[in-house]
Design an enzyme around this catalytic site. Sequence first.
Site, PDB file in Angstrom:
ATOM      1  N   ASP A   1     -13.388 -13.855  -8.696  1.00  0.00           N
ATOM      2  CA  ASP A   1     -14.329 -13.139  -7.561  1.00  0.00           C
ATOM      3  C   ASP A   1     -15.827 -13.689  -7.846  1.00  0.00           C
ATOM      4  O   ASP A   1     -16.546 -13.989  -6.772  1.00  0.00           O
ATOM      5  CB  ASP A   1     -14.143 -12.000  -7.328  1.00  0.00           C
ATOM      6  CG  ASP A   1     -12.409 -11.418  -6.648  1.00  0.00           C
ATOM      7  OD1 ASP A   1     -11.684 -12.398  -6.567  1.00  0.00           O
ATOM      8  OD2 ASP A   1     -12.022 -10.538  -7.099  1.00  0.00           O
TER       9      ASP A   1
ATOM     10  N   TYR B   1      -0.038  -3.445   0.657  1.00  0.00           N
ATOM     11  CA  TYR B   1      -0.495  -4.620   1.272  1.00  0.00           C
ATOM     12  C   TYR B   1       1.095  -5.402   2.015  1.00  0.00           C
ATOM     13  O   TYR B   1       1.885  -5.449   0.510  1.00  0.00           O
ATOM     14  CB  TYR B   1      -1.062  -5.535   0.483  1.00  0.00           C
ATOM     15  CG  TYR B   1      -2.150  -5.699  -0.128  1.00  0.00           C
ATOM     16  CD1 TYR B   1      -3.768  -6.328   0.277  1.00  0.00           C
ATOM     17  CD2 TYR B   1      -2.597  -5.397  -1.501  1.00  0.00           C
ATOM     18  CE1 TYR B   1      -4.318  -6.231  -0.353  1.00  0.00           C
ATOM     19  CE2 TYR B   1      -3.444  -5.318  -2.111  1.00  0.00           C
ATOM     20  CZ  TYR B   1      -4.650  -5.408  -1.484  1.00  0.00           C
ATOM     21  OH  TYR B   1      -5.627  -5.645  -1.822  1.00  0.00           O
TER      22      TYR B   1
ATOM     23  N   LYS C   1      -2.558  -9.511   7.173  1.00  0.00           N
ATOM     24  CA  LYS C   1      -2.105  -8.858   5.777  1.00  0.00           C
ATOM     25  C   LYS C   1      -1.887  -7.003   6.746  1.00  0.00           C
ATOM     26  O   LYS C   1      -3.349  -6.174   7.652  1.00  0.00           O
ATOM     27  CB  LYS C   1      -3.218  -8.662   5.008  1.00  0.00           C
ATOM     28  CG  LYS C   1      -3.490  -9.861   4.000  1.00  0.00           C
ATOM     29  CD  LYS C   1      -4.736  -9.486   3.596  1.00  0.00           C
ATOM     30  CE  LYS C   1      -4.259 -11.103   2.557  1.00  0.00           C
ATOM     31  NZ  LYS C   1      -5.550 -10.587   1.285  1.00  0.00           N
TER      32      LYS C   1
ATOM     33  N   ARG D   1       8.252  21.887   2.292  1.00  0.00           N
ATOM     34  CA  ARG D   1       8.485  20.290   1.230  1.00  0.00           C
ATOM     35  C   ARG D   1       7.264  19.737   0.923  1.00  0.00           C
ATOM     36  O   ARG D   1       7.298  18.670   0.147  1.00  0.00           O
ATOM     37  CB  ARG D   1       9.560  19.814   1.539  1.00  0.00           C
ATOM     38  CG  ARG D   1      10.827  20.886   2.004  1.00  0.00           C
ATOM     39  CD  ARG D   1      12.015  19.760   2.589  1.00  0.00           C
ATOM     40  NE  ARG D   1      11.557  19.753   3.846  1.00  0.00           N
ATOM     41  CZ  ARG D   1      12.102  18.334   4.922  1.00  0.00           C
ATOM     42  NH1 ARG D   1      13.487  18.395   4.545  1.00  0.00           N
ATOM     43  NH2 ARG D   1      11.110  18.140   6.217  1.00  0.00           N
TER      44      ARG D   1
ATOM     45  N   HIS E   1     -10.772 -12.744  -0.057  1.00  0.00           N
ATOM     46  CA  HIS E   1      -9.869 -13.689  -0.360  1.00  0.00           C
ATOM     47  C   HIS E   1      -8.962 -13.985   0.483  1.00  0.00           C
ATOM     48  O   HIS E   1      -9.183 -13.115   1.581  1.00  0.00           O
ATOM     49  CB  HIS E   1      -8.854 -13.149  -1.755  1.00  0.00           C
ATOM     50  CG  HIS E   1      -9.423 -12.802  -2.504  1.00  0.00           C
ATOM     51  ND1 HIS E   1      -8.645 -11.634  -2.701  1.00  0.00           N
ATOM     52  CD2 HIS E   1     -10.139 -13.006  -3.284  1.00  0.00           C
ATOM     53  CE1 HIS E   1      -9.233 -11.020  -4.458  1.00  0.00           C
ATOM     54  NE2 HIS E   1     -10.337 -12.067  -4.376  1.00  0.00           N
TER      55      HIS E   1
END
Length: 180
Positions: free
Chosen positions: A172, A136, A76, A25, A66
């Site tokens: 950035d 995240y 994270k 499946r 970051h």
Amino acid sequence: MLAELRRTPISGVFELLAQPFADHRGAFLNSFRAQELAFMSSWGDRGIAQVNLSRTEAVGTIRGLHLQADPHSEAKLVRCLQGRVWDVAVDLRQDSATYGHWHAVELTPKQSNALLIPEGCAHGFQVLEAGSELLYLHSGTWEQEAETGVRWDDPQLGIAWPLPAADLSDRDRSLPFLPS
């Protein structure tokens, strides 16, 4: 099925490896199980305060590096849902033996891997396949006044990005270099 944690050279940064259940499946992957990661002493008793989804179209795009500054620092867990990215964690903890070191892994849905990045470490990635999507899980919420980071091309870090840099945001491009 229990996930496997692969240690990296940076304390607190782990690659999480999981094996999906597959049959005719399709497949099922338990991508986060708090009690399992607490047992492995990697996520600990952190909660999940925010979940983000990012999609990046252009190959070579770099996002980052970051992090959220104290008192709003966050851990994270980053997983690639579609495409391929080269995911980077940078240790910016002043008291760490690996301050200024980086570690990268290629994240793909096929590998079913994720990168766990603790508080005080910056995160960034480079897109290796068009239309890459990242999921995240954050232990804290985003606070604009705590948003910070370092330049993706900081010569002190010497990150060996796999592709030429492309399509960086103004934000950035304007992040600071590490202090000398």
